[in-house]
Motif scaffolding. Structure first.
Motif, PDB file in Angstrom:
ATOM      1  N   ASN A 193       0.807  -1.204   0.000  1.00  0.00           N
ATOM      2  CA  ASN A 193       0.000   0.000   0.000  1.00  0.00           C
ATOM      3  C   ASN A 193       0.849   1.267   0.000  1.00  0.00           C
ATOM      4  O   ASN A 193       0.707   2.099  -0.900  1.00  0.00           O
ATOM      5  CB  ASN A 193      -0.942  -0.018   1.216  1.00  0.00           C
ATOM      6  CG  ASN A 193      -1.923   1.118   1.230  1.00  0.00           C
ATOM      7  OD1 ASN A 193      -1.725   2.146   0.597  1.00  0.00           O
ATOM      8  ND2 ASN A 193      -2.997   0.958   1.965  1.00  0.00           N
ATOM      9  N   HIS A 194       1.708   1.413   0.981  1.00  0.00           N
ATOM     10  CA  HIS A 194       2.418   2.668   1.155  1.00  0.00           C
ATOM     11  C   HIS A 194       3.359   2.977  -0.015  1.00  0.00           C
ATOM     12  O   HIS A 194       3.237   4.027  -0.650  1.00  0.00           O
ATOM     13  CB  HIS A 194       3.196   2.631   2.467  1.00  0.00           C
ATOM     14  CG  HIS A 194       3.091   3.902   3.246  1.00  0.00           C
ATOM     15  ND1 HIS A 194       3.426   3.973   4.562  1.00  0.00           N
ATOM     16  CD2 HIS A 194       2.707   5.159   2.907  1.00  0.00           C
ATOM     17  CE1 HIS A 194       3.252   5.202   5.002  1.00  0.00           C
ATOM     18  NE2 HIS A 194       2.812   5.934   4.013  1.00  0.00           N
ATOM     19  N   MET A 195       4.301   2.102  -0.293  1.00  0.00           N
ATOM     20  CA  MET A 195       5.273   2.337  -1.364  1.00  0.00           C
ATOM     21  C   MET A 195       4.607   2.477  -2.737  1.00  0.00           C
ATOM     22  O   MET A 195       4.910   3.427  -3.469  1.00  0.00           O
ATOM     23  CB  MET A 195       6.327   1.225  -1.384  1.00  0.00           C
ATOM     24  CG  MET A 195       7.358   1.378  -2.494  1.00  0.00           C
ATOM     25  SD  MET A 195       8.430   2.817  -2.329  1.00  0.00           S
ATOM     26  CE  MET A 195       9.656   2.146  -1.210  1.00  0.00           C
ATOM     27  N   PRO A 196       3.686   1.585  -3.117  1.00  0.00           N
ATOM     28  CA  PRO A 196       3.079   1.720  -4.448  1.00  0.00           C
ATOM     29  C   PRO A 196       2.358   3.050  -4.666  1.00  0.00           C
ATOM     30  O   PRO A 196       2.357   3.582  -5.784  1.00  0.00           O
ATOM     31  CB  PRO A 196       2.090   0.550  -4.512  1.00  0.00           C
ATOM     32  CG  PRO A 196       2.642  -0.458  -3.574  1.00  0.00           C
ATOM     33  CD  PRO A 196       3.253   0.348  -2.454  1.00  0.00           C
ATOM     34  N   GLY A 197       1.767   3.604  -3.622  1.00  0.00           N
ATOM     35  CA  GLY A 197       1.085   4.889  -3.756  1.00  0.00           C
ATOM     36  C   GLY A 197       2.039   5.998  -4.168  1.00  0.00           C
ATOM     37  O   GLY A 197       1.722   6.823  -5.044  1.00  0.00           O
ATOM     38  N   TYR A 198       3.207   6.029  -3.560  1.00  0.00           N
ATOM     39  CA  TYR A 198       4.189   7.070  -3.885  1.00  0.00           C
ATOM     40  C   TYR A 198       4.806   6.849  -5.262  1.00  0.00           C
ATOM     41  O   TYR A 198       5.047   7.810  -5.998  1.00  0.00           O
ATOM     42  CB  TYR A 198       5.259   7.162  -2.791  1.00  0.00           C
ATOM     43  CG  TYR A 198       4.756   7.911  -1.593  1.00  0.00           C
ATOM     44  CD1 TYR A 198       4.831   9.297  -1.530  1.00  0.00           C
ATOM     45  CD2 TYR A 198       4.158   7.245  -0.526  1.00  0.00           C
ATOM     46  CE1 TYR A 198       4.334   9.994  -0.436  1.00  0.00           C
ATOM     47  CE2 TYR A 198       3.668   7.938   0.574  1.00  0.00           C
ATOM     48  CZ  TYR A 198       3.753   9.307   0.605  1.00  0.00           C
ATOM     49  OH  TYR A 198       3.252  10.011   1.683  1.00  0.00           O
ATOM     50  N   ILE A 199       5.039   5.600  -5.626  1.00  0.00           N
ATOM     51  CA  ILE A 199       5.554   5.320  -6.964  1.00  0.00           C
ATOM     52  C   ILE A 199       4.524   5.767  -8.007  1.00  0.00           C
ATOM     53  O   ILE A 199       4.859   6.430  -8.987  1.00  0.00           O
ATOM     54  CB  ILE A 199       5.877   3.815  -7.130  1.00  0.00           C
ATOM     55  CG1 ILE A 199       7.046   3.433  -6.220  1.00  0.00           C
ATOM     56  CG2 ILE A 199       6.183   3.479  -8.585  1.00  0.00           C
ATOM     57  CD1 ILE A 199       7.263   1.931  -6.095  1.00  0.00           C
ATOM     58  N   GLY A 200       3.265   5.424  -7.768  1.00  0.00           N
ATOM     59  CA  GLY A 200       2.202   5.734  -8.720  1.00  0.00           C
ATOM     60  C   GLY A 200       1.943   7.216  -8.899  1.00  0.00           C
ATOM     61  O   GLY A 200       1.515   7.650  -9.974  1.00  0.00           O
ATOM     62  N   ARG A 252      12.221  15.556  -4.630  1.00  0.00           N
ATOM     63  CA  ARG A 252      12.567  14.175  -4.324  1.00  0.00           C
ATOM     64  C   ARG A 252      11.552  13.582  -3.350  1.00  0.00           C
ATOM     65  O   ARG A 252      10.967  14.306  -2.546  1.00  0.00           O
ATOM     66  CB  ARG A 252      13.981  14.068  -3.755  1.00  0.00           C
ATOM     67  CG  ARG A 252      14.167  14.570  -2.338  1.00  0.00           C
ATOM     68  CD  ARG A 252      15.601  14.801  -1.932  1.00  0.00           C
ATOM     69  NE  ARG A 252      16.268  15.829  -2.708  1.00  0.00           N
ATOM     70  CZ  ARG A 252      16.074  17.145  -2.551  1.00  0.00           C
ATOM     71  NH1 ARG A 252      15.211  17.585  -1.660  1.00  0.00           N
ATOM     72  NH2 ARG A 252      16.726  18.009  -3.283  1.00  0.00           N
ATOM     73  N   ILE A 253      11.387  12.273  -3.469  1.00  0.00           N
ATOM     74  CA  ILE A 253      10.564  11.514  -2.524  1.00  0.00           C
ATOM     75  C   ILE A 253      11.503  10.524  -1.854  1.00  0.00           C
ATOM     76  O   ILE A 253      12.236   9.792  -2.523  1.00  0.00           O
ATOM     77  CB  ILE A 253       9.422  10.752  -3.233  1.00  0.00           C
ATOM     78  CG1 ILE A 253       8.510  11.710  -3.982  1.00  0.00           C
ATOM     79  CG2 ILE A 253       8.618   9.930  -2.220  1.00  0.00           C
ATOM     80  CD1 ILE A 253       7.489  11.024  -4.885  1.00  0.00           C
ATOM     81  N   LEU A 254      11.467  10.510  -0.517  1.00  0.00           N
ATOM     82  CA  LEU A 254      12.306   9.600   0.255  1.00  0.00           C
ATOM     83  C   LEU A 254      11.448   8.680   1.099  1.00  0.00           C
ATOM     84  O   LEU A 254      10.456   9.111   1.680  1.00  0.00           O
ATOM     85  CB  LEU A 254      13.223  10.387   1.202  1.00  0.00           C
ATOM     86  CG  LEU A 254      14.211  11.357   0.598  1.00  0.00           C
ATOM     87  CD1 LEU A 254      14.959  12.100   1.706  1.00  0.00           C
ATOM     88  CD2 LEU A 254      15.202  10.631  -0.305  1.00  0.00           C
ATOM     89  N   CYS A 255      11.847   7.428   1.186  1.00  0.00           N
ATOM     90  CA  CYS A 255      11.213   6.457   2.072  1.00  0.00           C
ATOM     91  C   CYS A 255      12.233   6.070   3.139  1.00  0.00           C
ATOM     92  O   CYS A 255      13.336   5.618   2.820  1.00  0.00           O
ATOM     93  CB  CYS A 255      10.776   5.226   1.295  1.00  0.00           C
ATOM     94  SG  CYS A 255      10.118   3.915   2.351  1.00  0.00           S
ATOM     95  N   LEU A 256      11.858   6.255   4.404  1.00  0.00           N
ATOM     96  CA  LEU A 256      12.732   5.938   5.527  1.00  0.00           C
ATOM     97  C   LEU A 256      12.325   4.623   6.169  1.00  0.00           C
ATOM     98  O   LEU A 256      11.142   4.380   6.395  1.00  0.00           O
ATOM     99  CB  LEU A 256      12.639   7.025   6.607  1.00  0.00           C
ATOM    100  CG  LEU A 256      12.735   8.484   6.206  1.00  0.00           C
ATOM    101  CD1 LEU A 256      12.596   9.374   7.437  1.00  0.00           C
ATOM    102  CD2 LEU A 256      14.025   8.766   5.485  1.00  0.00           C
TER     103      LEU A 256
END
Length: 165
Positions: free
Chosen positions: A52-59, A71-75
């Motif tokens: 859910n979380h990662m795919p939303g930001y990729i999309g 930039r978008i960062l995932c921690l």
């Protein structure tokens, strides 16, 4: 509770994981210029984070870029080997850069750490999202317990970005 709005991003050594590989960076330097959207997850490959979380930001990465996000960062507290594999498996590279915070030092500096030792997971990030402009935290969201992605998800953060201009 997370760092206050208006706080400068903390100086903390982390590993930046992206299509170019793995690189040691200072978090404060990484977000010092431009607009950065950040989302923090309890763990790579965990159900909600992975599905859910990662795919939303990729999309929505292109829409974030159109809205002025640099930039978008995932921690996550996962080591850089896990983060590299997660980035490859999700197709994140080119859309989302990952930050490996293996000892949760950045999580603690951001005041987004939580002790999950009772479940055998050690210290992790709470599910959170931040907007950082030129090194200053301008928006913070912390998700309510329960595994849902609402205020920290990409659609909500895209609205935050658009409304902050």
């Amino acid at each position: 509770m997370a760092l206050d709005i208006g706080s400068k991003a903390p100086s903390q050594q982390v590993k930046l994981v992206n299509a170019e590989g793995v690189k040691d960076v200072d978090f404060a330097d990484l977000v010092a210029e431009g607009t950065t959207v950040i989302f923090a997850v309890p763990g790579a490959f965990t159900a909600t984070c992975h599905l859910n979380h990662m795919p939303g930001y990729i999309g929505l990465a292109d829409q974030f870029k159109e809205a002025g996000v640099d930039r978008i960062l995932c921690l996550s507290v996962n080591d850089h080997f896990v983060m590299q594999h997660w980035g490859e498996q999700t197709g994140a590279f080119g859309f989302v850069d990952l930050i490996s915070d293996g000892n949760a030092d950045l999580a603690k500096a951001l005041k987004l750490d939580k002790d999950f030792s009772a479940a055998g997971f050690g210290t992790r990030y709470v599910r959170a999202s931040l907007l950082v402009k030129d090194g200053v935290i301008s928006h913070v969201e912390i998700e309510a317990p329960g595994g849902e992605v609402v205020v920290t998800g990409a659609p909500h953060m895209l609205d935050v970005v658009k409304n902050s201009q």
